[in-house]
Scaffold this motif. Structure first.
Motif, PDB file in Angstrom:
ATOM      1  N   LYS A 215       0.818  -1.211   0.000  1.00  0.00           N
ATOM      2  CA  LYS A 215       0.000   0.000   0.000  1.00  0.00           C
ATOM      3  C   LYS A 215       0.848   1.256   0.000  1.00  0.00           C
ATOM      4  O   LYS A 215       0.456   2.285  -0.518  1.00  0.00           O
ATOM      5  CB  LYS A 215      -0.918   0.010   1.233  1.00  0.00           C
ATOM      6  CG  LYS A 215      -2.148  -0.859   1.076  1.00  0.00           C
ATOM      7  CD  LYS A 215      -3.248  -0.363   2.023  1.00  0.00           C
ATOM      8  CE  LYS A 215      -4.599  -0.905   1.659  1.00  0.00           C
ATOM      9  NZ  LYS A 215      -4.990  -2.123   2.324  1.00  0.00           N
ATOM     10  N   THR A 216       2.008   1.195   0.646  1.00  0.00           N
ATOM     11  CA  THR A 216       2.838   2.387   0.775  1.00  0.00           C
ATOM     12  C   THR A 216       4.180   2.147   0.093  1.00  0.00           C
ATOM     13  O   THR A 216       4.492   1.035  -0.321  1.00  0.00           O
ATOM     14  CB  THR A 216       3.104   2.702   2.257  1.00  0.00           C
ATOM     15  OG1 THR A 216       3.826   1.595   2.806  1.00  0.00           O
ATOM     16  CG2 THR A 216       1.811   2.887   3.016  1.00  0.00           C
ATOM     17  N   GLU A 219       6.170  -0.391   2.069  1.00  0.00           N
ATOM     18  CA  GLU A 219       5.732  -1.762   1.796  1.00  0.00           C
ATOM     19  C   GLU A 219       6.185  -2.218   0.419  1.00  0.00           C
ATOM     20  O   GLU A 219       6.544  -3.375   0.224  1.00  0.00           O
ATOM     21  CB  GLU A 219       4.202  -1.864   1.890  1.00  0.00           C
ATOM     22  CG  GLU A 219       3.694  -1.832   3.326  1.00  0.00           C
ATOM     23  CD  GLU A 219       2.174  -1.806   3.411  1.00  0.00           C
ATOM     24  OE1 GLU A 219       1.653  -1.288   4.395  1.00  0.00           O
ATOM     25  OE2 GLU A 219       1.517  -2.308   2.469  1.00  0.00           O
ATOM     26  N   TYR A 349      -2.323  -2.240  -9.469  1.00  0.00           N
ATOM     27  CA  TYR A 349      -2.857  -1.679  -8.223  1.00  0.00           C
ATOM     28  C   TYR A 349      -2.792  -0.167  -8.246  1.00  0.00           C
ATOM     29  O   TYR A 349      -1.850   0.417  -8.786  1.00  0.00           O
ATOM     30  CB  TYR A 349      -2.060  -2.195  -7.022  1.00  0.00           C
ATOM     31  CG  TYR A 349      -2.170  -3.687  -6.844  1.00  0.00           C
ATOM     32  CD1 TYR A 349      -3.262  -4.222  -6.181  1.00  0.00           C
ATOM     33  CD2 TYR A 349      -1.206  -4.524  -7.364  1.00  0.00           C
ATOM     34  CE1 TYR A 349      -3.382  -5.594  -6.034  1.00  0.00           C
ATOM     35  CE2 TYR A 349      -1.310  -5.898  -7.232  1.00  0.00           C
ATOM     36  CZ  TYR A 349      -2.405  -6.431  -6.560  1.00  0.00           C
ATOM     37  OH  TYR A 349      -2.519  -7.782  -6.429  1.00  0.00           O
ATOM     38  N   PHE A 351      -1.747   1.849  -6.210  1.00  0.00           N
ATOM     39  CA  PHE A 351      -0.823   2.077  -5.107  1.00  0.00           C
ATOM     40  C   PHE A 351       0.449   2.651  -5.695  1.00  0.00           C
ATOM     41  O   PHE A 351       0.659   2.545  -6.903  1.00  0.00           O
ATOM     42  CB  PHE A 351      -0.504   0.757  -4.401  1.00  0.00           C
ATOM     43  CG  PHE A 351      -1.656   0.153  -3.661  1.00  0.00           C
ATOM     44  CD1 PHE A 351      -2.572   0.961  -2.992  1.00  0.00           C
ATOM     45  CD2 PHE A 351      -1.837  -1.224  -3.622  1.00  0.00           C
ATOM     46  CE1 PHE A 351      -3.637   0.396  -2.303  1.00  0.00           C
ATOM     47  CE2 PHE A 351      -2.892  -1.784  -2.940  1.00  0.00           C
ATOM     48  CZ  PHE A 351      -3.798  -0.980  -2.285  1.00  0.00           C
ATOM     49  N   PRO A 352       1.398   3.190  -4.932  1.00  0.00           N
ATOM     50  CA  PRO A 352       1.377   3.395  -3.486  1.00  0.00           C
ATOM     51  C   PRO A 352       0.605   4.657  -3.082  1.00  0.00           C
ATOM     52  O   PRO A 352       0.533   5.601  -3.851  1.00  0.00           O
ATOM     53  CB  PRO A 352       2.861   3.556  -3.164  1.00  0.00           C
ATOM     54  CG  PRO A 352       3.474   4.095  -4.399  1.00  0.00           C
ATOM     55  CD  PRO A 352       2.669   3.576  -5.538  1.00  0.00           C
ATOM     56  N   GLN A 353       0.089   4.593  -1.855  1.00  0.00           N
ATOM     57  CA  GLN A 353      -0.643   5.745  -1.337  1.00  0.00           C
ATOM     58  C   GLN A 353       0.301   6.672  -0.576  1.00  0.00           C
ATOM     59  O   GLN A 353       1.367   6.263  -0.138  1.00  0.00           O
ATOM     60  CB  GLN A 353      -1.749   5.250  -0.389  1.00  0.00           C
ATOM     61  CG  GLN A 353      -2.764   4.371  -1.100  1.00  0.00           C
ATOM     62  CD  GLN A 353      -3.649   3.612  -0.135  1.00  0.00           C
ATOM     63  OE1 GLN A 353      -3.271   3.399   1.013  1.00  0.00           O
ATOM     64  NE2 GLN A 353      -4.815   3.220  -0.613  1.00  0.00           N
ATOM     65  N   GLY A 357      -3.044   7.988   3.063  1.00  0.00           N
ATOM     66  CA  GLY A 357      -3.773   6.853   2.516  1.00  0.00           C
ATOM     67  C   GLY A 357      -4.476   7.163   1.207  1.00  0.00           C
ATOM     68  O   GLY A 357      -5.457   6.525   0.858  1.00  0.00           O
ATOM     69  N   PHE A 359      -4.184   7.576  -3.007  1.00  0.00           N
ATOM     70  CA  PHE A 359      -3.367   7.323  -4.189  1.00  0.00           C
ATOM     71  C   PHE A 359      -3.458   8.548  -5.096  1.00  0.00           C
ATOM     72  O   PHE A 359      -4.539   8.926  -5.535  1.00  0.00           O
ATOM     73  CB  PHE A 359      -3.876   6.075  -4.925  1.00  0.00           C
ATOM     74  CG  PHE A 359      -3.211   5.845  -6.260  1.00  0.00           C
ATOM     75  CD1 PHE A 359      -1.870   5.487  -6.333  1.00  0.00           C
ATOM     76  CD2 PHE A 359      -3.925   5.993  -7.447  1.00  0.00           C
ATOM     77  CE1 PHE A 359      -1.257   5.272  -7.574  1.00  0.00           C
ATOM     78  CE2 PHE A 359      -3.322   5.777  -8.681  1.00  0.00           C
ATOM     79  CZ  PHE A 359      -1.986   5.422  -8.738  1.00  0.00           C
ATOM     80  N   GLU A 494     -10.856   2.602  -8.535  1.00  0.00           N
ATOM     81  CA  GLU A 494     -10.632   2.842  -7.108  1.00  0.00           C
ATOM     82  C   GLU A 494     -10.642   4.350  -6.849  1.00  0.00           C
ATOM     83  O   GLU A 494     -10.312   5.131  -7.741  1.00  0.00           O
ATOM     84  CB  GLU A 494      -9.257   2.296  -6.688  1.00  0.00           C
ATOM     85  CG  GLU A 494      -9.088   0.807  -6.856  1.00  0.00           C
ATOM     86  CD  GLU A 494      -9.715   0.044  -5.703  1.00  0.00           C
ATOM     87  OE1 GLU A 494      -9.572   0.499  -4.557  1.00  0.00           O
ATOM     88  OE2 GLU A 494     -10.351  -0.993  -5.967  1.00  0.00           O
TER      89      GLU A 494
END
Lengths: 563, 299
Positions: A215-216, A219, A349, A351-353, A357, A359, A494
């Protein structure tokens, strides 16, 4: 050499989808408008009732005409005797609306833009103009030369057309054409999918490692580390020496945005002034992090030297399991991974955010052209109606037009839609992701195939995805559809922050200084990431940038937007 | 009468020249009108007739650019080193090949070294990039000796030598053939005489071979002077990246970025014009030198 043939094919393919899909999506919005169109074309509303029932496709009783300036269609294919000014499309408009359009002047491509700027200074304006840039629009507004179209739009725009413009939400479609709350121009509209940059990961590697999607950025670093252990000869995240570019592969637009950094875009600083994103402090943080990842070997060591083909080769050869790119890359180059290794799986995805949180993804300009009406022209509603009829015809919602033999003939010879009076390509903003989601719903049994009846693209995608479901990895084209329907399409739906630059134009100083400044910028950023310069080099860069013309450019940009 | 007869006899030569002259006029002479863009703020839509004149502005601006000095130095350095290497290597190679008696082997070598000349830089660059990657052949060989892998194409230390070596590798076969041709023109009687006089192989080289091809060496050397500002656009453009701008950015690549990418037509033309003027001076000098030392005359 940055644009190999395969890439071009993809772009054409995507364009084709978007065009053919127009017909489908509009069904959602346009249902209400169709009956009135077929039935009411002849009747003209009586003056007393005009307020209540305006027919957006209604014929004028007395002929209306306007002159316009129009970009020429390069290599125009038209039947013998037809011209840009007088062809089936314009004749259809004339017979439907009783509106006659004559061309004051036409020119092609860049020449149009130049000639347009010239005609502004001469003051001799046609009734209706195609405006090629936001800058020109702004100068027309400032010179008070064009009509406010807010009322005309509210009253005369067809529900179909409104559906398209409203598909962006938040009035984004009109962001650049609204001044002091007044709609001064009718803009074209790009799809959201043109800009959103997603994170692509080897899903089979993630599954083998039993990892969740990162997510980040931290990560993401962990995932890259795990990938490296999983496949020892892999190189980590791919990259490109052009660190940011719209709708491109391997660039890092969304990665920088996760730090709140928007290089190459103009962003509002704390005081409401515009500042250049590449010199913002967030950029330093982002570069420092990238430097860390690079030093650890989590980014391709040679991304700065490699051309796009070499990065693609890493992806195809299973030497890299992570890249940033737009939604369409399963067709190319990700399909090559599957060709080489049928076990490979890719997933996209949003992501990352960032730390909140969210994106973020930097977007290219949403409008590339406008139609404006000269101040004092008597029938601005005629312009609106022409656009109504044009859009309805272009997206295939006009049965009379579609059934006409001339339409078929034009289709056969491949006549460009730009022979319609207005060069405004108005796409449904969420086209791609909506088609993908619909196909996915049917695929998963949440909807029946009836839902696909009117949506040609979604139907085609569904068919291909179904083929992939039945016979996995038999055909990489089917596989690509499957990934778009199941992964990149839904990922684009999303919630995300579409980050638009506050200024996309070019100023006087940019013309002369941009090459020096861009060189300085790309050199510095790459050196910091590769570790040949320290992170503190960023501060020196900012000083130099300002001195070498950056301050001037910033002042010009602020002046251009009226700060 | 004699003049008339001469013209009639040589008419077909002039006719054969005609297509070439037409092409040169059409594609080399006529476009020269475009150099006036160097003195304009050129706007494509207005054309040459309508764009505003700015005098020497483009030139003064060019000299003020912080990059100008670096680009000029890069161009000169790369081009001069290429010229020097481009004389020495083929000469040495031709001399070595000349000593070989096996005609069959000689021919094969000659053809093989000549081959890269026919490949475009776009292809060769791909090959070079692959040879020099971190897990490429060169780095693999280095690792046998315990050396750390080197990113040659990102290194300001290695980039220039790389340009020169790869350029020599591509082009030396061509000059080698010219030298070999010159070597066959030396009268074998001279060698026989020298051998009878008791000359060793080295002495033969110094007193017969080298003097014999001296005009060719001087000619090729002086003629290459005209290339002092041509550092090779295709090669640099296909190999460089922003990390090595410092050592690799040459006039031509800069003009490309300024003129075609940033669309400053006036400035790009000014830089190109300056380069052409210097090139013209150098060609005149080299022609004079060639006439003096090698008795080479066109007119």
């Amino acid at each position: 050499m940055k644009k190999p043939f395969g890439k071009l094919m993809i772009v054409l393919l995507v364009f084709l989808f978007v065009l053919s899909a127009c017909s489908g999506n509009s069904g959602k919005e346009g249902g209400a408008s169709s009956p009135s169109a077929s039935g009411g074309a002849e009747s003209s509303p009586s003056p007393s009732q005009e307020e209540e029932q305006i027919d957006p496709y209604g014929k004028f009783e007395t002929p209306v005409s306007f002159t316009m300036s129009k970009p020429d269609t390069p290599d125009n294919k038209l039947p013998e005797g037809d011209t840009l000014e007088n062809n089936w499309y314009t004749r259809y408009i004339e017979q439907t609306l009783n509106v006659k359009i004559t061309h004051d002047w036409t020119a092609q491509g860049d020449a149009y833009n130049q000639k347009f700027s010239l005609s502004l200074s001469s003051g001799n304006l046609p009734d209706v103009m195609f405006v090629p840039t936001e800058k020109d629009l702004r100068s027309l507004v400032e010179a008070n030369l064009i009509e406010d179209l807010s009322d005309v739009y509210a009253k005369y725009a067809s529900p179909l057309l409104k559906g398209y413009y409203e598909s962006t939400g938040d009035g984004i479609a009109f962001k650049t054409s609204t001044f002091d709350g007044k709609l001064m121009a009718l803009p074209d509209l790009n799809v959201k999918a043109n800009g959103v940059q997603l994170l692509w990961l080897r899903q089979d590697w993630l599954d083998n490692l039993k990892l969740a999607a990162p997510k980040t950025v931290d990560e993401l670093a962990e995932v890259l580390r795990a990938f490296k252990q999983h496949v020892p000869d892999s190189v980590g995240l791919t990259g490109d020496a052009n660190l940011v570019q719209y709708n491109q592969l391997h660039t890092w637009n969304s990665l920088f945005a996760a730090f709140g950094a928007y290089p190459k875009q103009w962003v509002k600083d704390g005081n409401g002034k515009l500042a250049y994103g590449s010199v913002a402090p967030e950029m330093k943080t982002a570069l420092a992090k990238l430097r860390e990842l690079y030093a650890e070997g989590l980014i391709d060591k040679e991304f700065a030297i490699h051309k796009q083909e070499e990065e693609n080769a890493l992806i195809a050869g299973g030497k890299s399991g992570a890249m940033f790119g737009p939604w369409w890359i399963p067709w190319w180059p990700l399909n090559d991974t599957v060709k080489n290794n049928p076990k490979a799986e890719w997933a996209a995805y949003a992501f990352p955010q960032d730390s909140n949180g969210v994106f973020n993804t930097p977007m290219p300009p949403i409008n590339n052209g406008y139609i404006v009406v000269r101040k004092g022209y008597a029938h601005p509603e005629a312009v609106m109606k022409v656009l109504n009829v044009q859009q309805r015809a272009v997206v295939g919602e006009d049965p009379v037009y579609t059934a006409a033999p001339e339409t078929q003939k034009y289709k056969e010879i491949g006549a460009s839609w730009t022979n319609f009076p207005f060069n405004l390509s108005i796409a449904y903003f969420n086209q791609v992701e909506d088609d993908a989601l619909l196909a996915k719903d049917v695929l998963e049994g949440n909807k029946t195939t009836d839902a696909l009846k009117t949506v040609a693209t979604a139907k085609a995608w569904y068919d291909m995805a179904l083929a992939e479901k039945n016979e996995p990895k038999k055909d990489t084209n089917a596989w690509a559809h499957w990934v778009v329907v199941n992964s990149s399409g839904p990922a684009m739906a999303e919630p995300m922050n579409l980050h638009y630059s506050e200024f996309y134009g070019t100023t006087e100083t940019m013309l002369t200084k941009a090459s020096v400044l861009d060189k300085l910028e790309s050199e510095t950023f790459l050196r910091i990431i590769l570790g040949t310069s320290g992170t503190e080099e960023f501060d020196t860069f900012v000083d130099k940038w300002k001195k070498l013309g950056g301050d001037e450019i910033t002042a010009e940009v602020n002046a251009a937007v009226g700060n | 009468m004699i003049a008339m007869k001469n013209t009639r006899n040589t008419m077909h030569y002039y006719l054969m020249l005609l297509p070439g002259l037409c092409l040169i006029t059409l594609f080399s002479i006529v476009p020269m009108i475009g150099v006036v863009i160097a003195f304009q703020r050129f706007i494509p839509a207005k054309g040459i007739g309508g764009s505003p004149w700015v005098g020497w502005d483009n030139f003064t601006y060019m000299l003020q650019l912080p990059d100008s000095k670096q680009i000029f130095i890069n161009t000169l350095l790369i081009a001069v080193l290429k010229i020097i290497a481009g004389i020495i290597v083929p000469l040495a190679f031709a001399l070595m090949l000349h000593e070989i008696r096996l005609a069959f082997f000689k021919r094969i070598v000659q053809t093989v070294v000549y081959l890269p000349h026919f490949l475009s830089w776009v292809i060769l660059s791909g090959v070079i990039i692959n040879l020099l990657t971190l897990d490429g052949v060169i780095n693999a060989i280095l690792s046998w000796f315990g050396a750390e892998p080197v990113m040659f194409l990102a290194s300001n230390f290695w980039f220039r030598p790389l340009l020169i070596i790869s350029d020599v590798w591509k082009e030396f076969g061509f000059s080698t053939i010219i030298y070999l041709a010159a070597l066959t023109a030396i009268n074998p009687v001279q060698y026989e005489a020298a051998v009878i006089d008791g000359a060793s192989r080295t002495r033969l080289l110094y007193h017969v071979t080298l003097p014999g091809i001296r005009p060719t060496i001087v000619l090729l050397a002086t003629l290459s002077l005209g290339n002092v500002l041509n550092a090779g656009f295709e090669q640099v453009f296909t190999l460089y990246n922003p990390l090595v701008y410092e050592t690799a950015d040459i006039i031509d690549t800069y003009v490309y970025r300024v003129g075609l990418v940033d669309r400053q037509y006036g400035l790009a033309t000014a830089i190109g014009l300056l380069k052409s003027v210097i090139g013209l001076v150098l060609i005149v000098i080299s022609y004079r030198l060639a006439a003096k030392f090698a008795n080479y005359r066109i007119f």
